[in-house]
Write a protein that holds these residues in place. Structure first.
Motif, PDB file in Angstrom:
ATOM      1  N   GLY A 292       0.790  -1.228   0.000  1.00 61.15           N
ATOM      2  CA  GLY A 292       0.000   0.000   0.000  1.00 61.15           C
ATOM      3  C   GLY A 292       0.812   1.263   0.000  1.00 61.15           C
ATOM      4  N   THR A 293       2.074   1.158   0.346  1.00 64.43           N
ATOM      5  CA  THR A 293       2.981   2.310   0.302  1.00 64.43           C
ATOM      6  C   THR A 293       4.292   1.874  -0.338  1.00 64.43           C
ATOM      7  N   ARG A 294       4.946   2.813  -0.984  1.00 64.57           N
ATOM      8  CA  ARG A 294       6.214   2.497  -1.643  1.00 64.57           C
ATOM      9  C   ARG A 294       7.354   2.658  -0.642  1.00 64.57           C
ATOM     10  N   PRO A 295       8.215   1.644  -0.482  1.00 66.23           N
ATOM     11  CA  PRO A 295       9.332   1.795   0.448  1.00 66.23           C
ATOM     12  C   PRO A 295      10.294   2.874  -0.021  1.00 66.23           C
ATOM     13  N   GLY A 296      10.911   3.572   0.925  1.00 68.36           N
ATOM     14  CA  GLY A 296      11.937   4.541   0.584  1.00 68.36           C
ATOM     15  C   GLY A 296      13.165   3.845   0.036  1.00 68.36           C
ATOM     16  N   LEU A 297      13.833   4.477  -0.935  1.00 67.45           N
ATOM     17  CA  LEU A 297      14.990   3.881  -1.587  1.00 67.45           C
ATOM     18  C   LEU A 297      16.226   4.738  -1.404  1.00 67.45           C
ATOM     19  N   GLU A 298      17.361   4.052  -1.281  1.00 69.57           N
ATOM     20  CA  GLU A 298      18.672   4.686  -1.330  1.00 69.57           C
ATOM     21  C   GLU A 298      19.514   3.910  -2.335  1.00 69.57           C
ATOM     22  N   PHE A 299      20.477   4.602  -2.953  1.00 76.88           N
ATOM     23  CA  PHE A 299      21.327   3.946  -3.942  1.00 76.88           C
ATOM     24  C   PHE A 299      22.778   4.026  -3.498  1.00 76.88           C
ATOM     25  N   ASP A 300      23.517   2.941  -3.797  1.00 77.78           N
ATOM     26  CA  ASP A 300      24.931   2.893  -3.459  1.00 77.78           C
ATOM     27  C   ASP A 300      25.685   2.264  -4.627  1.00 77.78           C
TER      28      ASP A 300
END
Length: 370
Positions: A292-300
Motif C-alpha cells: 500500500g505504500t512504496r518503500p523509501g529507496l537509497e542507492f549505493d
C-alpha cells in the motif's frame, strides 16, 4: 536408491536453514527419516529446528557440528542413503572480508562430505547446491536497457537464459570456493564412481527465509517494507534475476534424487527461468502494490561480482526429468509477503533485530549481493 525406498536416513547438511528446513519438512511429511547437520552459527536458525521438531517429532535427528569437522561429518554420513549438501558460507561480501574461512567452509567442507561419502560401505547419492556465480559477471553478453530492466540484445539469450554450456569463470572468493566445490562433486563421479549431482542455483525465495543485503534479497526487501525501513539498492536497481519459489526447488530435488543414477556427474542450472524474471525495481513496484505504500529507496555503488543480468536456462533439467516451476513470481511473492507479515506481527523487537543482524538461515544459493 532413495531413503524412502530403503528405509534409511537422509542427511541434509545446513539443514536448519531456509532451503534445508523446507526440504526436511517435505521429506518428513512423506514418512522419511531426516538427519540434519548444522553448526547453528546463524542466530535464528534454531527456530527452524524447533518448528521441524514440533511438526515431526523423533523422525528428525540433529547433529550440531560444522562441515569443517571431518570426524563429525563422517559420523553424520554413516548410515545415510541420500545426502543433500547445502552447508556453506553464503555471502560474497563475507568471502571478500575473510577468504580463508570462505574456502575452508565451502571448498574444504565439501571435500569432507565427499570423502565421507566415498568411505561409506554403500556410498549414498549426493546432491550439492552450487551457484550461478560460477559463470562470472557475464560481461561479454551485450545488454540493452528497456524500462527498468537490463536485457540481452540477442533474442535467443532472452528466450533461454544461461545454459550449462557457458564456460566457467569464477568471480570473487565466494565464486572460487563454490566453484571448487562444484567441480569436486562432478569429478568424484568421474574419478570414484560416486553418484553426485550439482544444482547451480539462481535466486530462491519463500517461507522460512529472512533475507539480508548480502543474500536472500526478495525476503530482505519485503522485510524492510514491513518494518517501514528504507531499502538500499546497489547499482541502479535494473539488475534482472530469475527467481524460484522454494516449493518448486524441493520438487526439483526430489526428481533429481529419483533420477540420480542416470544424471550423476552432471551440473544443472536451476531457477525460475525466463518465465519468472524480475528486476530489483520491479520488486519495489510489487511491494508497493502489496503493502500500500512504496518503500523509501537509497542507492549505493555496484558490488563486486554483481551480474546485471542472470537468468537460468533450465531446459536441460526439464528435458531430463519433466520438471517445471509451478509457482509464478506474482503468486510466490504474495505468499512470502503473507508469511513474513504474519511472522512480523508475532515477533518481538529483539527477535527482529536478531534476524536483521545475521545472514539468513541455510546454505541456500539465493541471490547474492544486490
Amino acid at each position: 536408491m532413495t531413503g524412502a525406498a530403503t528405509g534409511g536416513v537422509t542427511l541434509i547438511t545446513g539443514g536448519a536453514g531456509f532451503v534445508g528446513s523446507n526440504l526436511a519438512d517435505r521429506l518428513l511429511a512423506q514418512g522419511r527419516r531426516v538427519r540434519v547437520l548444522d553448526s547453528l552459527q546463524r542466530p535464528g536458525v534454531e527456530q527452524n529446528l524447533q518448528w521441524l521438531r514440533r511438526t515431526h517429532g523423533d523422525a528428525l535427528e540433529v547433529s550440531v557440528a560444522d562441515v569443517r569437522d571431518a570426524r563429525a561429518v563422517r559420523e553424520a554420513v554413516a548410515g545415510a542413503t541420500q545426502v543433500y549438501h547445502f552447508a556453506a558460507q553464503v555471502a560474497v561480501t563475507t568471502s571478500l572480508a575473510d577468504p580463508r574461512e570462505d574456502f575452508e567452509v565451502n571448498a574444504a567442507g565439501t571435500l569432507n562430505v565427499l570423502e565421507a561419502v566415498r568411505a561409506s560401505d554403500a556410498p549414498p547419492p549426493l546432491l550439492l547446491t552450487s551457484t550461478n556465480k560460477v559463470y562470472g559477471g557475464l560481461a561479454d553478453v551485450p545488454l540493452v536497457l528497456e524500462g527498468q530492466r537490463y536485457l540481452p540484445q540477442d533474442a535467443q539469450w532472452r528466450a533461454r537464459g544461461v545454459s550449462e554450456a557457458r564456460p566457467l569463470d569464477f568471480h570473487s572468493p565466494y565464486g572460487c570456493s563454490k566453484g571448487t566445490a562444484d567441480q569436486y562433486a562432478i569429478d568424484y563421479a568421474r574419478s570414484y564412481g560416486l553418484t553426485t549431482l550439482v544444482f547451480r542455483m539462481s535466486c530462491i525465495y519463500g517461507p522460512r527465509q529472512f533475507g539480508t543485503e548480502d543474500q536472500g534479497w526478495v525476503a530482505h526487501f519485503l522485510l524492510r517494507a514491513l518494518r517501514g525501513e528504507r531499502i538500499t539498492l546497489y547499482g541502479d536497481g535494473r539488475q534482472v534475476r530469475d527467481i524460484l519459489f522454494v516449493d518448486d526447488l524441493v520438487d526439483a530435488f526430489l526428481l533429481a534424487e529419483r533420477n540420480a543414477p542416470r544424471l550423476c556427474g552432471r551440473a544443472f542450472n536451476i531457477g525460475g527461468g525466463p518465465a519468472n524474471t524480475i528486476s530489483l525495481l520491479d520488486l519495489v513496484d510489487r511491494i508497493e502494490q502489496l503493502h500500500g505504500t512504496r518503500p523509501g529507496l537509497e542507492f549505493d555503488a555496484w558490488r563486486t561480482g554483481d551480474q546485471r543480468y542472470y537468468v537460468s536456462d533450465t531446459g536441460a533439467f526439464e528435458a531430463a526429468t519433466g520438471w517445471r516451476p509451478r509457482v509464478d513470481t506474482q503468486a510466490g511473492i504474495e505468499r512470502l509477503y503473507g508469511w513474513l507479515a504474519e511472522r512480523e506481527r508475532g515477533s518481538t523487537p529483539a527477535a527482529r533485530r536478531a534476524h536483521t543482524e545475521t545472514e539468513p538461515e541455510g546454505a541456500d544459493e539465493a541471490c547474492k549481493p544486490v
